[in-house]
Motif scaffolding. Structure first.
Motif, PDB file in Angstrom:
ATOM      1  N   SER A  62      20.362 -33.167   3.672  1.00 30.39           N
ATOM      2  CA  SER A  62      21.160 -33.118   4.905  1.00 30.39           C
ATOM      3  C   SER A  62      20.388 -32.444   6.032  1.00 30.39           C
ATOM      4  O   SER A  62      19.482 -31.635   5.800  1.00 30.39           O
ATOM      5  CB  SER A  62      22.470 -32.371   4.654  1.00 30.39           C
ATOM      6  OG  SER A  62      22.256 -30.980   4.639  1.00 30.39           O
TER       7      SER A  62
ATOM      8  N   LEU B 179      23.450 -35.566  -2.804  1.00 29.46           N
ATOM      9  CA  LEU B 179      23.398 -35.041  -1.441  1.00 29.46           C
ATOM     10  C   LEU B 179      23.094 -33.550  -1.512  1.00 29.46           C
ATOM     11  O   LEU B 179      23.869 -32.769  -2.072  1.00 29.46           O
ATOM     12  CB  LEU B 179      24.723 -35.267  -0.709  1.00 29.46           C
ATOM     13  CG  LEU B 179      24.840 -34.611   0.674  1.00 29.46           C
ATOM     14  CD1 LEU B 179      23.789 -35.162   1.638  1.00 29.46           C
ATOM     15  CD2 LEU B 179      26.244 -34.788   1.242  1.00 29.46           C
TER      16      LEU B 179
ATOM     17  N   PRO C 168      29.267 -38.854  -1.229  1.00 24.70           N
ATOM     18  CA  PRO C 168      28.203 -38.730  -2.242  1.00 24.70           C
ATOM     19  C   PRO C 168      28.783 -38.676  -3.657  1.00 24.70           C
ATOM     20  O   PRO C 168      29.918 -38.265  -3.864  1.00 24.70           O
ATOM     21  CB  PRO C 168      27.537 -37.406  -1.872  1.00 24.70           C
ATOM     22  CG  PRO C 168      28.624 -36.604  -1.231  1.00 24.70           C
ATOM     23  CD  PRO C 168      29.485 -37.598  -0.493  1.00 24.70           C
TER      24      PRO C 168
ATOM     25  N   TRP D 137      17.860 -35.441   8.993  1.00 24.66           N
ATOM     26  CA  TRP D 137      18.263 -35.963   7.688  1.00 24.66           C
ATOM     27  C   TRP D 137      17.084 -36.719   7.072  1.00 24.66           C
ATOM     28  O   TRP D 137      16.319 -37.365   7.774  1.00 24.66           O
ATOM     29  CB  TRP D 137      19.458 -36.906   7.830  1.00 24.66           C
ATOM     30  CG  TRP D 137      20.737 -36.186   8.177  1.00 24.66           C
ATOM     31  CD1 TRP D 137      21.050 -35.595   9.360  1.00 24.66           C
ATOM     32  CD2 TRP D 137      21.858 -36.019   7.327  1.00 24.66           C
ATOM     33  NE1 TRP D 137      22.308 -35.043   9.309  1.00 24.66           N
ATOM     34  CE2 TRP D 137      22.838 -35.293   8.050  1.00 24.66           C
ATOM     35  CE3 TRP D 137      22.161 -36.400   6.017  1.00 24.66           C
ATOM     36  CZ2 TRP D 137      24.072 -34.946   7.527  1.00 24.66           C
ATOM     37  CZ3 TRP D 137      23.397 -36.061   5.483  1.00 24.66           C
ATOM     38  CH2 TRP D 137      24.332 -35.336   6.229  1.00 24.66           C
TER      39      TRP D 137
ATOM     40  N   VAL E 128      19.504 -37.567  -0.787  1.00 23.15           N
ATOM     41  CA  VAL E 128      19.599 -37.306   0.649  1.00 23.15           C
ATOM     42  C   VAL E 128      19.544 -35.801   0.900  1.00 23.15           C
ATOM     43  O   VAL E 128      20.263 -35.025   0.270  1.00 23.15           O
ATOM     44  CB  VAL E 128      20.903 -37.888   1.233  1.00 23.15           C
ATOM     45  CG1 VAL E 128      21.054 -37.487   2.699  1.00 23.15           C
ATOM     46  CG2 VAL E 128      20.907 -39.403   1.092  1.00 23.15           C
TER      47      VAL E 128
ATOM     48  N   ILE F 203      30.202 -39.999   4.126  1.00 23.24           N
ATOM     49  CA  ILE F 203      29.004 -40.162   3.283  1.00 23.24           C
ATOM     50  C   ILE F 203      29.397 -40.513   1.851  1.00 23.24           C
ATOM     51  O   ILE F 203      28.761 -41.339   1.206  1.00 23.24           O
ATOM     52  CB  ILE F 203      28.149 -38.878   3.319  1.00 23.24           C
ATOM     53  CG1 ILE F 203      27.607 -38.641   4.733  1.00 23.24           C
ATOM     54  CG2 ILE F 203      26.995 -38.951   2.324  1.00 23.24           C
ATOM     55  CD1 ILE F 203      26.913 -37.309   4.912  1.00 23.24           C
TER      56      ILE F 203
END
Length: 681
Positions: free
Chosen positions: A611, A624, A640, A598, A609, A638
């Motif tokens: 993954s 994300l 998002p 990540w 982010v 998470i």
């Protein structure tokens, strides 16, 4: 004097508005009935103007209306040639079950598939009703299947035929538009189980004969030259087929400005005419024999043109030489500009989409440069030494052709070959010798002992030429790439070149002012674009099948997050990303390898982010980007604000994530379906 000269080139005066009309129709949607009505209206005005404005001072009225008429004719002709407008096009058949198609060209072997254009003959619906249809499908055949041949008739399921997709990444090559300019809008990928051969040899007998001759040429060259890459170059020189040349060799020719020698063009037609004219010298004795000789020459260059696949460059040369030979037959003097314009007009009447073909554009611009500029350059240096004179002649031709093709070359290919003078001086004589050697090899092929020797000599001559091209390419700064201009800038480049060249000839201060003004406008556009890009801050998640590429742009700096697929595959990187990098004029590029972990990137107050595999301790990111399958529970933790579904995911996984986002009311974007995701920061 000017008036009399313009009267010598009526086809130029017709061609300019005609081309403008075609160009407008290519990029703007115009109704066919409206285009037809306006064309008829201005045609009537044009006829009436010749009746009511007969005075010499009023002659411009008829000229003006005639120009507008041909402008409208260009629009109308382009619309009429659009196959999608006709009810017979297969795409307009409701609920088809299958299509009956015919292989309409010789299949081309690619790395993993055979590619071929097919003509849709009939459409069959669920009630077995058969409809006569028109239109083309680009067919890709799996290499594990039995090869197909021109003229074979197949039956395929209608559900595997898909519309060609537009590019999914910014500034990526628009293959959809390219195929549309060739009247192809649909494609299909098939294997052996997805089609049935109904019949064979249903094609045009003349085309079948041409393909047979091409097969013979290919077989002879492969048999006696042997080496694959050298055979590929020989095939390109003989009839313009360059699909078997290694990509590195093609790139070397392109980067050194000598790729034109591998495209069958006016030089090849001229050599064929030169050889045939010498062989038929005995027919110069009287007018009847001379008439027969010129008729034979016309027939031969058209047969050669057909053998070369009727590419735009060979068609241009063949039509132009035909016009010249016909004028000799009827004992009429020709103006070279009028002949060029007439050949262009005829070809565009046959297929208006030829105007969008880069080869067509480069071909005509190169000839215009050679005709208009080369004689002026050649006069600058006068030498009585034969060798020096030949060197300067080739050099002046190269300079003239380069001047008129540079704006188009930069516009489409974003590069300029700095060593074009040196490389052309070396390569043009060598490839001319190779072409003669290939012709001799084909002629002596019935005699294996002689053919072996000629083939050995030809192979080594091609190998030496390829080596020489790569050596020139390896010279530091042999070429510059990444150049970026717009269409309007290419036009101002032409204005500058024309004005500055003719200023040095005529010393007209207006020409100098025009050149300076066009240069100022060109630079102003460039500065404005750079200033606009200097302020940019954006994120792009590219649409890459089974791969990941993410670009982060901050002014003229860019950071690229790439997985192993994109890092190792240079061709994939070049196809999907390179054009966009050049378009954004990035001066500094950081390439960041991303692994299965990540990763968190914070930029402009936003949390992004990427993954990875396993669990991650991240909470409520702004964005994300999901690269690997992920569980619903993990997504819930998470939480998002927005999800980007990457192209590395399978269809099933992507669909599952979409359903989760819909249930949780989370904004999402699937790059595989919708193309690259772009976010202004």
């Amino acid at each position: 004097m000017q008036h009399s000269y313009w009267h010598k080139i009526p086809m130029v005066r017709i061609l300019v508005p005609f081309i403008c009309g075609i160009s407008i129709s290519m990029f703007y949607s115009i109704s066919l009935p409206i285009a037809f009505s306006i064309t008829i209206l201005f045609l009537a005005f044009s006829i009436l103007s010749t009746i009511f404005f007969k005075a010499y001072q009023q002659r411009w009225f008829s000229g003006f209306f005639l120009s507008i008429t041909f402008f409208c004719v260009g629009i109308l002709l382009h619309l009429v040639q659009n196959p999608l407008l006709y009810k017979s096009h297969f795409s307009r058949i409701i609920a088809p079950k299958s299509y009956i198609i015919m292989v309409d060209e010789e299949p081309i072997e690619k790395l993993q598939v055979f590619k071929m254009r097919t003509k849709v003959i009939e459409a069959v619906d669920s009630l077995n009703n058969r409809y006569k249809t028109t239109g083309y499908i680009l067919l890709y055949l799996d290499k594990n299947s039995n090869p197909l041949q021109y003229g074979q008739v197949l039956k395929i399921n209608a559900n595997i035929v898909k519309e060609v997709s537009p590019p999914k990444n910014p500034d990526e090559f628009n293959y959809k538009r390219y195929l549309a300019f060739n009247h192809i809008y649909y494609q299909a990928y098939v294997n052996q189980k997805q089609f049935a051969v109904i019949s064979v040899n249903n094609g045009n007998p003349i085309l079948q004969a041409i393909y047979s001759v091409q097969h013979y040429f290919k077989q002879v060259l492969k048999q006696y030259i042997k080496e694959k890459n050298e055979v590929g170059v020989a095939l390109a020189l003989v009839y313009g087929f360059d699909d078997e040349i290694e990509q590195s060799t093609l790139n070397a020719y392109a980067n050194t400005g000598t790729l034109h020698v591998l495209a069958v063009s006016g030089m090849h037609v001229g050599l064929i005419l030169y050889i045939l004219n010498g062989l038929l010298f005995f027919m110069n004795k009287n007018k009847k024999l001379l008439l027969a000789k010129r008729t034979i020459l016309i027939a031969c260059i058209w047969i050669y043109s057909a053998l070369c696949g009727l590419s735009p460059s060979i068609l241009r040369a063949t039509v132009m030489f035909t016009f010249i030979l016909v004028s000799q037959l009827i004992d009429r003097k020709t103006n070279i500009y009028n002949t060029l314009a007439a050949s262009c007009f005829v070809l565009l009447c046959f297929d208006t989409n030829m105007l969008a073909n880069v080869g067509f554009q480069l071909s005509y611009m190169a000839v215009i440069g050679i005709v208009a500029i080369q004689p002026l350059l050649y006069k600058w240096i006068v030498t009585h030494n034969w060798l020096l004179d030949q060197i300067w002649k080739i050099t002046s031709v190269s300079i003239a052709a380069q001047i008129t093709t540079t704006p188009i070359g930069i516009l489409y290919f974003h590069q300029f070959p700095n060593c074009f003078l040196f490389s052309n001086l070396l390569i043009i004589p060598l490839t001319t010798i190779i072409l003669y050697a290939c012709i001799v090899l084909l002629l002596v092929s019935p005699f294996p002992v002689i053919a072996e020797q000629v083939g050995w000599l030809t192979k080594h001559c091609i190998a030496f030429t390829n080596w020489l091209v790569k050596q020139v390419e390896s010279i530091p700064y042999a070429y510059v790439n990444g150049l970026q201009i717009e269409i309007i800038q290419s036009i101002f480049m032409y204005v500058f070149f024309i004005a500055i060249i003719y200023y040095f000839i005529n010393r007209n201060i207006i020409l100098l002012k025009t050149a300076i003004l066009s240069l100022i406008i060109f630079i102003s556009i460039h500065v404005f674009q750079n200033f606009s890009l200097y302020k940019q801050q954006k994120l792009i998640v590219y649409s890459i099948s089974k791969g990941t590429a993410i670009g982060l742009f901050q002014g003229s700096n860019a950071s690229y997050f790439l997985d192993s697929t994109m890092l190792s595959n240079k061709e994939k990187f070049k196809f999907h990303l390179q054009q966009n990098i050049w378009k954004n004029r990035t001066s500094t590029i950081d390439t960041i390898a991303i692994n299965k972990n990540w990763q968190v990137v914070n930029v402009a107050g936003k949390s992004i982010v990427l993954s990875g595999k396993g669990n991650a301790d991240v909470k409520t990111p702004d964005l994300l980007i999901i690269r690997y399958p992920i569980k619903d529970e993990q997504l819930s933790n998470i939480n998002p604000k927005q999800i980007i579904i990457n192209g590395s995911l399978s269809l099933y996984t992507a669909k599952h994530i979409e359903e989760y986002c819909i249930r949780k009311n989370i904004s999402f974007y699937n790059v595989s379906n919708s193309g690259a995701f772009q976010l202004s920061l």
